[in-house]
Design a protein around this motif. Sequence first.
Motif, short mmCIF file in Angstrom:
data_model
loop_
_atom_site.label_atom_id
_atom_site.label_comp_id
_atom_site.label_asym_id
_atom_site.label_seq_id
_atom_site.Cartn_x
_atom_site.Cartn_y
_atom_site.Cartn_z
N MET A 1 0.69 -1.15 -0.02
CA MET A 1 0.03 -0.02 -0.14
C MET A 1 1.04 1.22 0.07
SD MET A 1 -2.98 1.52 0.35
CE MET A 1 -3.97 0.49 1.07
N ASP A 2 1.33 1.65 -1.23
CA ASP A 2 2.19 2.96 -1.21
C ASP A 2 1.24 4.01 -2.05
OD1 ASP A 2 1.67 1.99 -3.77
OD2 ASP A 2 3.88 1.34 -4.21
N THR A 3 2.01 5.22 -2.12
CA THR A 3 1.32 6.32 -2.58
C THR A 3 0.54 5.96 -4.02
OG1 THR A 3 3.05 7.60 -1.88
CG2 THR A 3 1.66 8.65 -3.57
N LYS A 4 1.20 5.12 -4.85
CA LYS A 4 0.54 4.90 -6.24
C LYS A 4 -1.02 4.14 -5.91
CE LYS A 4 2.58 6.19 -9.38
NZ LYS A 4 3.77 6.40 -10.18
N ASP A 5 -0.94 3.40 -4.77
CA ASP A 5 -2.02 2.41 -4.43
C ASP A 5 -3.22 3.38 -4.07
OD1 ASP A 5 -1.27 -0.01 -5.16
OD2 ASP A 5 -0.69 -0.57 -3.14
N ARG A 6 -2.70 4.31 -3.20
CA ARG A 6 -3.76 5.35 -2.82
C ARG A 6 -4.27 6.10 -3.83
NH1 ARG A 6 -1.54 4.59 2.69
NH2 ARG A 6 0.45 5.25 2.10
N GLN A 7 -3.48 6.53 -4.81
CA GLN A 7 -3.89 7.17 -5.90
C GLN A 7 -4.98 6.41 -6.67
OE1 GLN A 7 0.00 8.06 -7.69
NE2 GLN A 7 -0.83 10.06 -8.29
N ILE A 8 -4.73 5.27 -7.04
CA ILE A 8 -5.63 4.35 -7.58
C ILE A 8 -6.95 4.30 -6.86
CG2 ILE A 8 -6.17 2.11 -8.18
CD1 ILE A 8 -3.13 1.56 -8.92
N ILE A 9 -6.82 4.11 -5.65
CA ILE A 9 -8.21 3.92 -4.77
C ILE A 9 -8.77 5.20 -4.83
CG2 ILE A 9 -8.90 3.96 -2.37
CD1 ILE A 9 -6.65 1.90 -1.73
N LEU A 23 -7.08 5.19 -16.28
CA LEU A 23 -6.76 4.79 -14.63
C LEU A 23 -5.10 5.14 -14.72
CD1 LEU A 23 -7.16 4.58 -11.49
CD2 LEU A 23 -7.16 2.16 -12.12
N ALA A 24 -4.65 4.07 -15.44
CA ALA A 24 -3.07 3.99 -15.83
C ALA A 24 -2.45 5.48 -15.88
CB ALA A 24 -2.82 3.17 -16.77
N GLU A 25 -3.21 6.17 -16.82
CA GLU A 25 -2.67 7.50 -17.25
C GLU A 25 -2.85 8.36 -16.11
OE1 GLU A 25 -3.82 10.78 -20.65
OE2 GLU A 25 -4.63 8.78 -20.77
N ALA A 26 -3.93 8.45 -15.28
CA ALA A 26 -3.81 9.31 -14.18
C ALA A 26 -2.85 9.05 -13.12
CB ALA A 26 -5.58 9.11 -13.48
N VAL A 27 -2.57 7.94 -13.03
CA VAL A 27 -1.69 7.55 -11.68
C VAL A 27 -0.21 7.35 -12.48
CG1 VAL A 27 -3.21 6.49 -10.43
CG2 VAL A 27 -1.87 5.20 -11.73
N ASN A 28 -0.08 7.77 -13.81
CA ASN A 28 1.56 7.75 -14.17
C ASN A 28 1.95 6.20 -14.38
OD1 ASN A 28 1.86 10.38 -15.30
ND2 ASN A 28 2.17 10.85 -13.27
N LEU A 29 1.20 5.28 -14.83
CA LEU A 29 1.54 3.96 -14.85
C LEU A 29 1.10 3.50 -16.23
CD1 LEU A 29 0.82 1.99 -11.76
CD2 LEU A 29 3.28 2.43 -12.87
N SER A 30 1.62 2.56 -16.79
CA SER A 30 1.16 1.73 -18.30
C SER A 30 0.05 0.73 -17.64
CB SER A 30 2.30 1.19 -18.98
OG SER A 30 2.81 -0.11 -18.22
N PRO A 31 -0.94 0.55 -18.66
CA PRO A 31 -1.92 -0.54 -18.13
C PRO A 31 -1.68 -1.51 -17.56
CG PRO A 31 -2.21 0.42 -20.37
CD PRO A 31 -0.83 0.92 -19.98
N SER A 32 -0.40 -2.51 -17.86
CA SER A 32 -0.63 -3.81 -17.13
C SER A 32 -0.22 -3.50 -15.69
CB SER A 32 0.10 -4.66 -18.03
OG SER A 32 1.20 -3.91 -18.57
N PRO A 33 0.81 -2.75 -15.43
CA PRO A 33 0.99 -2.93 -13.85
C PRO A 33 -0.13 -2.13 -13.18
CG PRO A 33 2.49 -1.58 -14.81
CD PRO A 33 1.84 -2.20 -16.06
N CYS A 34 -0.92 -1.33 -13.68
CA CYS A 34 -1.94 -0.58 -13.02
C CYS A 34 -3.07 -1.45 -12.88
CB CYS A 34 -2.59 0.56 -14.00
SG CYS A 34 -3.75 1.48 -13.14
N LEU A 35 -3.50 -2.43 -13.82
CA LEU A 35 -4.52 -3.44 -13.72
C LEU A 35 -3.92 -4.36 -12.44
CD1 LEU A 35 -7.10 -4.55 -14.41
CD2 LEU A 35 -5.76 -6.02 -16.18
N ARG A 36 -2.70 -4.87 -12.45
CA ARG A 36 -2.24 -5.72 -11.41
C ARG A 36 -2.25 -5.12 -10.28
NH1 ARG A 36 2.92 -7.39 -12.20
NH2 ARG A 36 2.73 -6.55 -14.44
N ARG A 37 -2.07 -4.06 -9.94
CA ARG A 37 -2.21 -3.22 -8.70
C ARG A 37 -3.55 -3.30 -8.21
NH1 ARG A 37 1.41 0.38 -6.18
NH2 ARG A 37 3.39 0.35 -6.96
#
Lengths: 152, 152
Positions: A1-9, A23-37
């Motif tokens: 549970m880091d900053t990125k997780d909290r952004q996603i939530i 969502l991936a774009e909003a938190v500055n990730l590419s789609p696959s790690p974003c979906l994994r989180r």
Amino acid sequence: MDTKDRQIIRALQRDGRMTNQDLAEAVNLSPSPCLRRVRNLEAKGVIQGYSAEVDPAAYGLAITVFVRIKLERHNEEDVQKFEKRARLIDEVLECHVMTGAMDYQLRVLVPDLEAYENFIRNRIHPIGGIASIDTSFVYGTVKRTAVFPLSR
Amino acid sequence: MDTKDRQIIRALQRDGRMTNQDLAEAVNLSPSPCLRRVRNLEAKGVIQGYSAEVDPAAYGLAITVFVRIKLERHNEEDVQKFEKRARLIDEVLECHVMTGAMDYQLRVLVPDLEAYENFIRNRIHPIGGIASIDTSFVYGTVKRTAVFPLSR
DNA sequence: TATAAATTGGCACAATCTGCCAATCAGGGG
DNA sequence: CCCCTGATTGGCAGATTGTGCCAATTTATA
């Protein structure tokens, strides 16, 4: 549970149906790690589900009531009985155990005052063991959001 | 707003991310009229949005508080001021105008007791014009659902 | 600095969404 | 009773999105 997780939530609390790509774009990730989180947060029970936010009045439930209830006795049996029955009542959307003078606070949705009277008479009183009930109707809602504050 | 619309709403309250195909199957429609009904409910404001349901403790907000507040004066100016300020406070997820002895009930999320004290001192008291504050902490949650009762 | 573990990004295939058109259904008037 | 009209429905094709795998990158640790 880091900053990125909290952004996603927080993003998913604002819009639970946004696409994984947005969502991936909003938190500055590419789609696959974003979906994994996201899947990980779901699996760990941090994200418990998704739901539509509906206007109760438009659905036909014009009256929101907060009901505070105090039990006569607090032995295991009576407490279990009350909580079990409370969970089964469809009109009860929330039931919390509280500090203070009252034991429980319920959020209840009904179409009109008559339905509220019936709710108290036919759903709450029959449970038994209730010392007192305190009813507050909602006149208006100033704020209602699902988005948590930034914690740190 | 017919029976089918209500079925759609309750299904999306149970799972706001279900695919349109599954939703269509659940309410006995084919995907296209089903999607049209959903879009229509969204456009009319019946469905106001979608959101992720998150465990506050897992996110780092261990304490849920219901705060009931009474104002000293109820003139237009003081009421507007209080409501405007309340809307801007991130820790306040809900704020309702209520019947009964207190004017407002807030649902507040904070990480710990210290944060709650700071919340009252730095966010609520500075608003001014507050006659009394009544705090109830949530010990536990017996029930919490987004699904409305079947109306009728 | 070297190494191992965790996380990320990209890609290809599968599933889903979306907008259009024809078909079906419900209600009202002749 | 039938025809007409409007509303709702179902199906289809192209566009978008989700999903699982592998290599590359980053992070943490010794």
